[in-house]
Design an enzyme around this catalytic site. Structure first.
Site, PDB file in Angstrom:
ATOM      1  CD  GLU B 210     149.232 -27.302  84.178  1.00 23.04           C
ATOM      2  OE1 GLU B 210     148.712 -28.473  84.298  1.00 23.04           O
ATOM      3  OE2 GLU B 210     148.564 -26.381  84.190  1.00 23.04           O
ATOM      4  CB  CYS B 244     151.703 -35.179  84.514  1.00 22.57           C
ATOM      5  SG  CYS B 244     150.963 -34.505  83.377  1.00 22.57           S
TER       6      CYS B 244
END
Lengths: 430, 453
Positions: B210, B244
């Site tokens: 990720e 993010c």
């Protein structure tokens, strides 16, 4: 970088979005269908030249499998391409939440030499169906099929979006320096590591279809002649050069004594008294592998077969007994027509033996007792599992095919190939 | 370091003992985690606050709620997820049992990040445990209070050998990555992601990465600008921009740029008051290194709003930059801070071209009432995920797979997707030994009759 131009060309086509519409994908897939039909004779000839593959084996394991995957894909593509709506929580009842299957972009498929048509075409079918541009790198070891693919495929597929690259080790290493959006590799674990390492440079996701030693436990209570037939078929098909073949047998001494004459009978039934003269038995791909496999014959004690002929790269359907764990034949994936039998006292011992080793692509069990099957099934781990037969789980397109641990990562066949080459894009519309 | 080898070795032995195979065991562990979250809420809160200067109850509530939702989902649905799934048969297998089953992979490594230190540990951990694995967790050393707390708390609630927590920095992580795992889950940046995947390649270990990137946010002329800007402001400045999937930069036509700025300014006032620095809801940058990094992105930029900083407290005011050049430093790396550049484009075509020239982002945002435009923008670009007319909330829909593509990552998780990520989907074909006659067609010697069949 000798392939930079080619990859750039495909990337330009990719950015033009030519491969996105369903009609385009269907047209390319139908063209692949025509390739299989119109080049059938050439395929049969090339595979025979490469490894003495009997036509019947090629029809079954190469052409039929590809046609089956192609038809399945064409029949289901529109469903697979649909957005998949997902469960929403109460706050989002008015919104739209779904998963869209986006193509990755420019993908690379590297194929092996043992089923050089199938193991390129089946991933290719999924990659095209998912809307990608594809570079195909067939194995240089099966050189006749390599040549056939390089010459014929471009006549059927859109040259702007699909390319065939012929290359050896050096060339493939250079090819892997380029950035791809997905890499699909079928081959050995050692090269698998190299491919994944190269992919890491560009953060390219991979599917690796590797191999290993597939154990086959034959239990004390079963119809031995049927077992022998199914076992012999799986082991000696393509002269043992099958990633999914039963690599070795575990059974009790009593079962072994019953199995040996049954195997002799089955081999005789399949290949006649002299398998060397049978048109139904393949040959080893090349001299290097021939020597490698021949060296394994010295393990244990020869029970059946054992004859070899270097000139034609013939190794007879062979069964070895009294094989020990540390014999050469148990140290590597055999990938040849040799079936070692190791004796175990019980199913527990068999399970312990299997679990002490790397997880294989497949585990096979032969037993007429459900509990025995379940015991092995529940207490082991493998890519796939097949009870009371060999190889057949490969042919069911609804079963995902892939390894675990050293036998591979990722899975494909049928819908799973389409999913492999698609990025599941989560979409939320408010 | 032998310590890593021992920790992983113990986890593997514990996995091999078979005790985490049963669903009852896994559910029991998940329920213990649930107790931990509820009983130790205060301590966990305090640790997160200490790490990120987070005072805002809202942000932390969201972390806790997400974790509890994951736990509830996993404990409730595990029996269904883990049950054998029959598959469609063909003529050759019509009499057989054909199914797939999700099975544990073995020993899994989870390394997480500092921006949502509790959430990013717990979410993958829940999935990995639910899937029946042993799990080695390595929390980020940058959010060290949370890391230390988790190292203390987890062993008090769940099986210590199966689920060890390893604390430490780069040397420990490097040593961990030399060990053999059956899956590696890593939340990090692109550079470290490559290192992790290369290390995983040595053992042929599958990875879920990720990562991040610059998530673009296109604002169409045709949209409710006030609502759009409120949502963007919320998503951008939450956690001081250290998210993010925060909208990294805005793309819009020059004609609406100043309106966008005004709307965001108004929302900032609404959220944080006139003096942002004293708002209890506004966080700080995690540390001096990141503070300096973000500060350097402001050099030479036109600051339309904000720009105030205070190194001592790692404070950077919510900042908007206008007429940003695509080649500038602030457009090169993921900002991960409260700086919002606006790049002007002539329309959606130019926006698409702009987005496609750059690495694929984790999230793509579009604000528009124009369905055609939305369709065009989303279908002509690629990203981990897409959210239209809002930001961030896709994270909370656990039925949506969360993950990147290209440089923003590979693999997905959340909800059932975590369970599947941490499982091996094994295929089963169970035949019987009778009816051999049905197999005769496939055996040699071959004949044309068999071929035609």
């Amino acid at each position: 970088n000798p392939y930079a131009g080619l990859v750039q060309h495909l990337r330009t086509s990719w950015l033009s979005r030519k491969t996105w519409p369903m009609q385009y994908r269907v047209a390319q897939l139908e063209a692949l269908g025509r390739f299989l039909e119109e080049e059938e004779e050439e395929i049969l000839e090339a595979t025979t030249l490469d490894m003495g593959k009997p036509h019947f084996e090629t029809q079954l394991s190469e052409i039929f499998v590809c046609r089956s995957e192609l038809n399945h894909t064409l029949n289901n593509l529109s469903t697979w391409m649909k957005d998949k709506h997902v469960e929403k929580n109460w706050a989002m009842q008015l919104d739209s939440a779904f998963i869209r299957k986006d193509p990755y972009g420019v993908v690379l498929i590297i194929g092996p030499w043992n089923y050089p048509i199938n193991l390129i075409l089946v991933p290719l079918i999924g990659a095209i169906a998912a809307g990608n541009c594809v570079v195909v790198k067939p194995s240089e070891v099966s050189k006749n099929v390599e040549r056939l693919m390089a010459e014929a495929l471009p006549k059927y597929l859109d040259k702007d979006c699909f390319a065939v690259v012929t290359a050896g080790v050096e060339g493939t290493t250079r090819l892997l320096e380029n950035k791809f959006d997905y890499i699909f590799y079928t081959g050995s674990p050692s090269v698998g590591r190299v491919v994944m390492r190269a992919a890491a440079e560009h953060l390219t996701p991979v599917t690796l279809e590797l191999g290993g030693k597939n154990p086959c436990y034959v239990s004390d209570t079963c119809d031995v002649q049927n077992v022998a037939r199914r076992l012999a078929w799986g082991r000696f098909f393509n002269a043992g050069q099958t990633c999914l073949a039963p690599d070795y047998v575990l059974c009790s001494l009593e079962v072994r004594e019953q199995l040996l004459p049954a195997l002799r009978e089955a081999i005789h039934e399949f290949y006649g008294p002299e398998p060397r003269e049978s048109s139904s038995f393949a040959r080893i791909i090349g001299d290097r592998h021939f020597q490698r496999v021949r060296a394994l014959l010295s393990s244990g004690r020869l029970a059946l077969g054992g004859q070899t002929e270097a000139g034609t790269r013939y190794i007879a359907p062979t069964v070895l007994v009294d094989v020990q764990e540390d014999d050469p034949v148990m140290k590597e994936e055999i990938f040849g027509p040799i079936l070692p039998i190791l004796t175990v006292k019980s199913v527990e011992e068999a399970i312990a033996f299997i679990n002490a080793r790397e997880r294989p692509l497949a585990i096979y069990v032969f037993s007429s007792h459900k509990q025995v099957v379940n015991q092995v099934l529940e207490r082991t781990s493998s890519g796939g599992f097949c009870a009371n037969d060999t190889l057949m789980h490969f042919t069911l397109t609804s079963l995902p095919f892939g390894g675990i641990g050293q036998s591979g990562l990722g899975r494909y066949h049928g819908r799973f190939t389409f999913d492999t080459f698609s990025h599941p894009r989560a979409t939320l519309l408010r | 370091m032998e310590r890593m080898q021992q920790v992983v070795g113990r986890a593997r032995a514990a996995f091999n003992s078979g005790r985490c195979r049963s669903l009852e065991f896994r559910i029991q562990q998940l329920k213990a985690l649930e107790r931990m979250v509820k009983e130790r809420e205060k301590e966990i809160l305090a640790a997160i606050q200490a790490d990120l200067h987070k005072c805002g109850r809202k942000t932390i509530t969201f972390e806790f709620l997400s974790v509890l939702e994951e736990l509830a989902l996993a404990t409730g649905r595990l029996p269904a997820w883990a049950a054998p799934q029959p598959v469609e048969k063909n003529l050759l297998t019509i009499r057989d049992e054909t199914y797939t089953c999700f099975e544990p992979l073995g020993v899994v490594l989870i390394t997480t990040t500092w921006n949502y230190p509790f959430l990013t540990i717990m979410q993958p951990l829940v999935g990995a445990i639910a899937a029946g694995n042993a799990v080695v967790t390595k929390p980020s050393e940058i959010s060290e209070n949370t890391a230390q707390l988790m190292a203390q708390l987890l062993p008090q609630y769940i099986d210590q050998e199966l689920y060890p927590v390893v604390t430490g920095g780069v040397p420990e992580t490097t040593e961990l990555l030399k060990q053999r795992f059956d899956h590696i889950f890593c939340i990090t940046n692109t550079t470290v992601g490559k290192i992790v995947m290369a290390a995983a390649a040595k053992h042929l270990t599958p990875v879920t990465l990720e990562l991040g990137g610059k998530s673009p946010c296109y604002i169409d002329k045709d949209c409710d600008l006030a609502v759009a800007c409120r949502r963007i402001t919320w998503g951008k400045y939450m956690n001081c921009g250290q998210t993010c999937i925060a909208p990294d930069y805005i793309l819009c036509e020059p004609s609406i740029q100043s309106q966008v700025v005004e709307n965001i300014k108004a929302t900032l006032q609404e959220f944080y008051g006139a003096d942002v620095k004293s708002s209890p809801d506004y966080e700080r940058i995690i540390n001096k290194r990141h503070f300096q990094r973000i500060l350097s992105l402001l050099e030479g930029q036109k600051i339309a709003h904000g720009g105030e900083t205070d190194e001592a407290s790692c404070f950077i005011a919510p900042t908007i930059l206008t007429d940003v050049s695509p080649e500038s430093k602030v457009m090169e790396e993921e900002i991960f801070g409260p700086v919002l550049p606006i790049v002007t484009v002539r329309g959606v075509d130019e926006a698409i071209e702009f987005i496609n020239r750059r690495e694929k982002p984790l999230a793509l945002y579009v604000f528009s009432n124009n369905k055609q435009l939305i369709k065009k923008l989303t279908s002509e670009t690629s990203s981990g995920g897409v959210t239209v007319n809002d930001v961030l909330i896709q994270y909370g829909v656990l039925s949506l797979p969360f993950g990147g593509v290209g440089n923003s990552g590979m693999g997905t998780y959340h909800g059932k997707h975590s369970f599947e990520t941490f499982s091996h989907r094994r295929s089963y074909l169970v035949k019987d030994l009778k009816m051999e006659i049905l197999n005769m067609w496939r055996y040699p010697p071959s004949s044309q009759r068999k071929v035609d069949l």
